[in-house]
Design a protein around this motif. Structure first.
Motif, PDB file in Angstrom:
ATOM      1  N   VAL A 115       0.870  -1.174   0.000  1.00 47.49           N
ATOM      2  CA  VAL A 115       0.000   0.000   0.000  1.00 47.49           C
ATOM      3  C   VAL A 115       0.907   1.224   0.000  1.00 47.49           C
ATOM      4  O   VAL A 115       1.754   1.374   0.891  1.00 47.49           O
ATOM      5  CB  VAL A 115      -0.945   0.015   1.216  1.00 47.49           C
ATOM      6  N   ALA A 116       0.766   2.063  -1.036  1.00 45.17           N
ATOM      7  CA  ALA A 116       1.657   3.214  -1.184  1.00 45.17           C
ATOM      8  C   ALA A 116       0.871   4.522  -1.084  1.00 45.17           C
ATOM      9  O   ALA A 116      -0.267   4.615  -1.537  1.00 45.17           O
ATOM     10  CB  ALA A 116       2.363   3.147  -2.531  1.00 45.17           C
ATOM     11  N   VAL A 117       1.530   5.520  -0.473  1.00 44.45           N
ATOM     12  CA  VAL A 117       0.932   6.847  -0.351  1.00 44.45           C
ATOM     13  C   VAL A 117       1.887   7.848  -0.997  1.00 44.45           C
ATOM     14  O   VAL A 117       3.087   7.801  -0.746  1.00 44.45           O
ATOM     15  CB  VAL A 117       0.734   7.193   1.146  1.00 44.45           C
ATOM     16  N   MET A 118       1.337   8.719  -1.839  1.00 47.48           N
ATOM     17  CA  MET A 118       2.156   9.763  -2.451  1.00 47.48           C
ATOM     18  C   MET A 118       1.626  11.123  -2.038  1.00 47.48           C
ATOM     19  O   MET A 118       0.423  11.388  -2.172  1.00 47.48           O
ATOM     20  CB  MET A 118       2.110   9.641  -3.969  1.00 47.48           C
ATOM     21  N   ILE A 119       2.530  11.960  -1.520  1.00 46.31           N
ATOM     22  CA  ILE A 119       2.120  13.274  -1.004  1.00 46.31           C
ATOM     23  C   ILE A 119       3.059  14.336  -1.571  1.00 46.31           C
ATOM     24  O   ILE A 119       4.262  14.092  -1.700  1.00 46.31           O
ATOM     25  CB  ILE A 119       2.196  13.264   0.546  1.00 46.31           C
ATOM     26  N   PRO A 120       2.527  15.526  -1.907  1.00 50.60           N
ATOM     27  CA  PRO A 120       3.404  16.583  -2.429  1.00 50.60           C
ATOM     28  C   PRO A 120       4.447  17.012  -1.378  1.00 50.60           C
ATOM     29  O   PRO A 120       4.133  17.081  -0.182  1.00 50.60           O
ATOM     30  CB  PRO A 120       2.452  17.751  -2.708  1.00 50.60           C
ATOM     31  N   ALA A 121       5.646  17.296  -1.862  1.00 49.02           N
ATOM     32  CA  ALA A 121       6.693  17.807  -0.965  1.00 49.02           C
ATOM     33  C   ALA A 121       6.281  19.187  -0.461  1.00 49.02           C
ATOM     34  O   ALA A 121       5.511  19.892  -1.116  1.00 49.02           O
ATOM     35  CB  ALA A 121       8.013  17.879  -1.708  1.00 49.02           C
ATOM     36  N   HIS A 122       6.798  19.579   0.691  1.00 48.36           N
ATOM     37  CA  HIS A 122       6.449  20.861   1.292  1.00 48.36           C
ATOM     38  C   HIS A 122       6.799  22.008   0.340  1.00 48.36           C
ATOM     39  O   HIS A 122       7.902  22.070  -0.176  1.00 48.36           O
ATOM     40  CB  HIS A 122       7.220  21.024   2.606  1.00 48.36           C
ATOM     41  N   GLY A 123       5.827  22.881   0.125  1.00 46.99           N
ATOM     42  CA  GLY A 123       6.094  24.045  -0.724  1.00 46.99           C
ATOM     43  C   GLY A 123       5.888  23.798  -2.207  1.00 46.99           C
ATOM     44  O   GLY A 123       5.868  24.733  -2.994  1.00 46.99           O
ATOM     45  N   SER A 124       5.698  22.538  -2.609  1.00 52.66           N
ATOM     46  CA  SER A 124       5.601  22.253  -4.041  1.00 52.66           C
ATOM     47  C   SER A 124       4.159  22.128  -4.515  1.00 52.66           C
ATOM     48  O   SER A 124       3.899  22.061  -5.699  1.00 52.66           O
ATOM     49  CB  SER A 124       6.320  20.947  -4.374  1.00 52.66           C
ATOM     50  N   ALA A 125       3.220  22.104  -3.570  1.00 53.13           N
ATOM     51  CA  ALA A 125       1.866  21.699  -3.955  1.00 53.13           C
ATOM     52  C   ALA A 125       1.000  22.855  -4.428  1.00 53.13           C
ATOM     53  O   ALA A 125       0.038  22.647  -5.144  1.00 53.13           O
ATOM     54  CB  ALA A 125       1.195  21.012  -2.783  1.00 53.13           C
TER      55      ALA A 125
END
Ligand code: ADP
Length: 266
Positions: A252-262
């Motif tokens: 199970v994988a989770v992908m989240i934007p890096a800080h400041g990039s979203a």
């Protein structure tokens, strides 16, 4: 689904002409159905252990209360059933808190490697004999993500908990962390369990959906873990991926934007 509304035409025509409006209510009926189903499911999940506890209390009040062995066995069952209700209530509270915060973007810089180490350490400390090995493979160049650290650690607890519950006995659980070329940060929890038949995968994040209800209950599952994960990941503007191979295991994988990039500025 259409709703019929009848009103006056108010156009001054003689005879009081009336107008029939047809209003498309498909969306709100579906939402209302889901809400009703959810309340019914939650009530049923709470009623079952409660009925069992009441039954044992009654039996203890009668002759069984005098026999030490029986008394201890019944108390143990009552304790387990009460714990099941407690876990369910805690998950219900989590779900409603996460939903209440849905539109408030989490914006703190969170160091996922540190968070993974912390959660992994806590889970390893809490295990007794027959501990499941939990391996961590954390890349060094991973930037912080924009997040809510309490919610992200709940994601880790739920995913590692599932890998331990449904993994092969004695086999390790692995947590991976890496940065993707897209600027997203990805973490994934893998087990070496039996895997999940493909037709179930799209439904796993529905509330109370389980592949095997008996197994989930016996392992202390509430059926809400992945739906909590999904809500948290959505609040983080992330993505959830479940991949499973029968006989090999699940990731199970989770992908989240890096800080400041979203934040996309137009
Ligand atoms: P539960 O409390 O039942 O574990 P979840 O929402 O966390 O609820 O998961 C829903 C269902 O998905 C589980 O009941 C189980 O059937 C399946 N599942 C979740 N994780 C895994 C896994 N790692 N391996 C196999 N099945 C899984």
């Amino acid at each position: 689904r259409w709703e019929m509304r009848i009103g006056d035409a108010h156009d001054g025509a003689a005879g009081g002409r009336r107008i029939v409006h047809l209003v498309d209510q498909t969306g709100s009926y579906a939402a209302e159905r889901m809400r009703v189903d959810f309340v019914a499911n939650a009530s049923h999940e709470l009623r079952t252990p409660l009925a069992s506890i009441l039954g044992y209390i009654e039996t203890l009040g009668e002759e069984a209360g005098d026999e030490k062995d029986l008394r201890e066995r019944f108390l143990k069952i009552m304790f387990d059933e009460a714990r099941r209700m407690q876990r369910l209530i805690e998950d219900l509270i989590s779900l409603s808190r996460i939903e209440a915060e849905k539109y408030r973007l989490p914006d703190r810089a969170v160091d996922l490697a540190g968070l993974i180490d912390e959660v992994r350490g806590d889970i390893l400390d809490a295990q007794g004999e027959d501990a499941v090995p939990i391996l961590a493979d954390l890349a060094a160049d991973v930037p912080p993500v924009s997040g809510d650290s309490a919610q992200l650690s709940q994601v880790l607890y739920n995913l590692i908990g599932n890998a331990m519950k449904y993994g092969r006995k004695g086999a390790p659980v692995t947590i991976r962390l890496e940065r993707l070329p897209t600027g997203m940060v990805r973490f994934a929890v893998s087990d070496e369990g039996d895997g999940i038949p493909a037709e179930h995968i799209p439904r796993l994040t529905e509330r109370f959906y389980r592949v095997d209800t008996g197994r989930s209950r016996a392992a202390g599952g509430t059926g809400l873990g992945l739906s909590i994960v999904k809500h948290i990941v959505e609040r983080h503007r992330g993505r959830l991926d479940i991949e499973s191979i029968i006989g090999k295991g699940t990731t199970v994988a989770v992908m989240i934007p890096a800080h400041g990039s979203a934040v996309i500025k137009r």
